[in-house]
Design a protein around this motif. Structure first.
Motif, short mmCIF file in Angstrom:
data_model
loop_
_atom_site.label_atom_id
_atom_site.label_comp_id
_atom_site.label_asym_id
_atom_site.label_seq_id
_atom_site.Cartn_x
_atom_site.Cartn_y
_atom_site.Cartn_z
N LEU A 1 -29.63 -22.33 -44.16
CA LEU A 1 -29.39 -20.93 -43.83
C LEU A 1 -30.11 -20.54 -42.54
N LEU A 2 -31.34 -21.04 -42.39
CA LEU A 2 -32.11 -20.75 -41.18
C LEU A 2 -31.36 -21.23 -39.94
N ALA A 3 -30.84 -22.46 -40.02
CA ALA A 3 -30.12 -23.03 -38.87
C ALA A 3 -28.90 -22.17 -38.53
N VAL A 4 -28.15 -21.74 -39.57
CA VAL A 4 -26.96 -20.94 -39.31
C VAL A 4 -27.32 -19.58 -38.73
N MET A 5 -28.34 -18.94 -39.31
CA MET A 5 -28.67 -17.59 -38.86
C MET A 5 -29.16 -17.59 -37.43
N LEU A 6 -29.98 -18.57 -37.08
CA LEU A 6 -30.42 -18.64 -35.70
C LEU A 6 -29.25 -19.04 -34.80
N GLY A 7 -28.37 -19.88 -35.34
CA GLY A 7 -27.19 -20.31 -34.57
C GLY A 7 -26.29 -19.15 -34.19
N LEU B 1 -22.13 -18.88 -47.13
CA LEU B 1 -23.59 -19.00 -47.12
C LEU B 1 -24.11 -20.26 -47.79
N ALA C 1 -20.84 -23.66 -45.59
CA ALA C 1 -20.92 -23.67 -44.12
C ALA C 1 -22.31 -24.08 -43.63
N PRO C 2 -23.40 -23.51 -44.19
CA PRO C 2 -24.72 -23.95 -43.73
C PRO C 2 -24.99 -25.43 -43.99
N THR D 1 -23.35 -27.27 -41.44
CA THR D 1 -24.08 -27.08 -40.17
C THR D 1 -25.26 -28.05 -40.04
N ILE D 2 -26.09 -28.14 -41.10
CA ILE D 2 -27.24 -29.05 -40.91
C ILE D 2 -26.78 -30.50 -40.89
N TYR E 1 -25.99 -30.83 -37.32
CA TYR E 1 -27.25 -30.81 -36.57
C TYR E 1 -27.91 -32.18 -36.57
N TYR F 1 -39.02 -28.15 -38.94
CA TYR F 1 -38.32 -26.89 -38.66
C TYR F 1 -39.23 -25.83 -38.09
N TYR G 1 -34.89 -28.82 -34.95
CA TYR G 1 -33.91 -28.70 -36.03
C TYR G 1 -33.15 -30.00 -36.30
#
Lengths: 269, 294
Positions: free
Chosen positions: A116-122, B31, B34-35, B38-39, B42, B255, B261
């Motif tokens: 969530l942190l990565a997405v929110m900052l993204g 939430l 998708a996250p 995302t990681i 990353y 982090y 990241y």
């Protein structure tokens, strides 16, 4: 020999193990010494009095209460949709969708938090109380579904059909028949999710930015040994509050199951 | 005619169900799914100065896995999780068995409530208090010295892997008890009588009837304890000391402190991969108990 014999003795021993830390907490909260160790050295209430003098604590408390209230309402709302859908309808992809929604129950929380942190900052969303609420709703929703599914499960479908036959619309049926029957479950869910959010640390630690919540504040204070007794006093209050909330939730959960005529299978999960 | 009507009814039921679940499903997609994606992405990118370089590379994984300190922490996390799982599930089983078989039905939910209460209250403070219980001047040492069992405080129970295992076993106890309890409750009691009538001893009845039927619950307990434990952050931080650190502490370090990241994501994805692999292996080994489970 009593029924259960050795199993009873074992289980009682296990309960002592489970409750050991909670039972020690008030001892140190009222102990007149800065060091959290034995032997104890006299009773005092000064640690409780000091709670009034910590503006940082008050701010953290306020944040935590806002977060817990919003998370409880949102998670329970999402929980109502999901548990109603999963107990009443069959639809394609149900197992997969429910699996995804319930995933936070088993996924290590730190992974959720950093994701969530990565997405929110993204996407450039600044970290605040709001981002913590988003995270807490995610964590609380599966618990809400676990509680509400039991309430919806025990609903008699014929009640609903009777209402349709008598000319009610789906919406008025939901409001007049279903909602009152599952209300105790909803209250139970609100109380439990509130308690979970109030106690949740990892999400808040990563997503709160410069704001503090109670658990984040508490962890910060552990670094200063002289502040720990005050935290013990705070913890005593929090434990009493949580137990009161949980006992109320349990009362409503049981009443809900009794109301819809279901059989109590026990437990929240 | 009738079958078409039925089909239309089913169609509308499916549509209603999907419409009903859509808000929650949408939330979880945005939430959660998708996250996680995302990681995952990353972990294949690189950390440039203040930006993320969006070029596919395996360098993070190579860096992470070629680092001996990381491998040691990862291996320790895995070992701690396995130990916690074994301890928790084995000690929880008799409790679940007692509540299911020896408690009056009207009292069962009270017992379960008593068992779950500590789980919901002040996680951080509970962990901290384990430090007090296990510490140099702690409860255990005062007890041992008071009883004359040892002359000086024992130190092998704080700031190492042992204290992490004890504290986590405490934290996850209800998670282990509840699934086993639910499985035991489902067992038809007449099977047990049948076992006895056919001349089995109570112990053999347990081994040959109760235990196999309880296995689905035991398997859920194992997974529900094993998977989250490996990512626990607070317990290693407070009671683990330097030699008790676990993978979550490394993720946090990458982090928050290092602000890297992609590296943190590679660690997180690696840890998840290992957890999933071990869980699947465990499910595979126990597949015969899960047949016809649904």
């Amino acid at each position: 020999m009593m029924k259960g014999g050795w199993f009873r003795v074992y289980t009682l021993g296990y309960l002592i193990f489970l409750y050991a830390p909670i039972l020690l907490l008030p001892l140190f909260a009222f102990n007149d010494a800065t060091v959290i160790a034995f032997p104890l050295s006299g009773a005092t209430t000064k640690w409780f009095e000091k709670l009034w003098l910590e503006p940082e604590l008050h701010r953290a408390l306020k944040n935590s209460l806002i977060i817990a209230s919003c998370s409880a309402v949102l998670a329970t709302t999402l929980g109502i949709f999901a548990s109603r859908a999963s107990t009443r309808y069959s639809f394609p992809g149900k197992a997969g969708i429910m699996g995804m929604i319930m995933l936070p129950l088993v996924l290590p929380e730190i992974i959720l938090a950093v994701a969530l942190l990565a997405v929110m900052l993204g996407i450039g969303l600044p970290l605040s109380i709001f981002t913590v609420i988003l995270g807490h709703v995610l964590v609380c929703t599966p618990f809400s579904i676990a509680i509400l599914s039991a309430a919806f499960q025990s609903l008699d479908k014929s009640l609903e059909e009777a209402a349709y036959d008598l000319g009610e619309t789906p919406i008025s049926t939901f409001r007049l028949i279903i909602l009152p029957l599952v209300m105790p479950g909803i209250i139970s869910s609100l109380l439990i999710t509130f308690t979970i959010s109030l106690d949740e640390f990892i999400m808040a630690f990563f997503l709160a930015g410069n704001e503090n919540t109670l658990p984040v504040y508490i962890l910060g204070q552990f670094r200063f040994p002289q502040n720990v007794p005050v935290i013990m006093a705070l913890g005593t209050i929090l434990v009493c509050l949580s137990i009161a909330l949980l006992a109320t939730a349990e009362y409503f959960r049981r009443r809900g199951i009794a109301k819809t005529g279901g059989k109590d299978t026990g437990g929240f999960l | 005619m009738q079958s078409r009507g039925k089909a239309r009814f089913r169609g509308s039921e499916a549509a209603n169900g999907l419409a009903m679940i859509s808000p929650t499903a949408l939330y979880a997609t945005l939430l959660l799914a998708a996250p996680l994606v995302t990681i995952f992405l990353y972990s294949f990118w690189t950390d440039g100065y203040l930006t993320i370089v969006h070029e596919f590379t395996l360098q993070n994984y190579i860096d992470v896995w070629s680092n001996e300190a990381f491998r040691a922490v990862m291996l320790r996390s895995l070992g701690v999780s396995l130990a916690v799982t074994a301890v928790t599930v084995l000690t929880a089983f008799p409790v679940a068995y007692f509540v299911s078989f020896h408690v009056h039905p009207s009292k069962k939910s009270l017992w379960l409530f008593l068992i779950t209460i500590p789980f919901w209250t002040s996680y951080l403070i509970r962990v901290f208090l384990w430090k007090v219980i296990l510490g140099y001047n702690g409860v255990v040492n005062s007890g041992l010295m008071g009883l004359g069992i040892t002359d000086e405080p024992v130190t092998f129970i704080l700031y190492n892997v042992n204290s992490v295992i004890i504290t986590l076993a405490h934290a996850y106890a209800p998670f282990a008890i509840l699934p086993i309890f639910v499985a035991l409750e489902k067992i038809d009691r007449s099977f047990l009588e049948a076992g006895r009538d056919l001349g089995e001893s109570p112990f053999m009845t347990f081994i040959r009837v109760t235990l196999p039927l309880a296995m689905p619950g035991v398997i859920s307990s194992v997974l529900i304890v094993f998977i989250p434990t490996i990512g626990d952050y607070v317990t290693p931080l407070l009671v683990g000391g330097p030699e008790g650190r676990m993978v979550a502490n490394l993720i946090e370090l990458s982090y928050k402190k290092l602000d890297n990241y992609p590296m943190g994501s590679a660690i997180a994805i690696s840890a998840m991969g290992i957890v999933v692999a071990v869980s699947l292996l465990f499910l595979f080994l126990n597949r015969r108990y899960l047949k016809g489970g649904k």
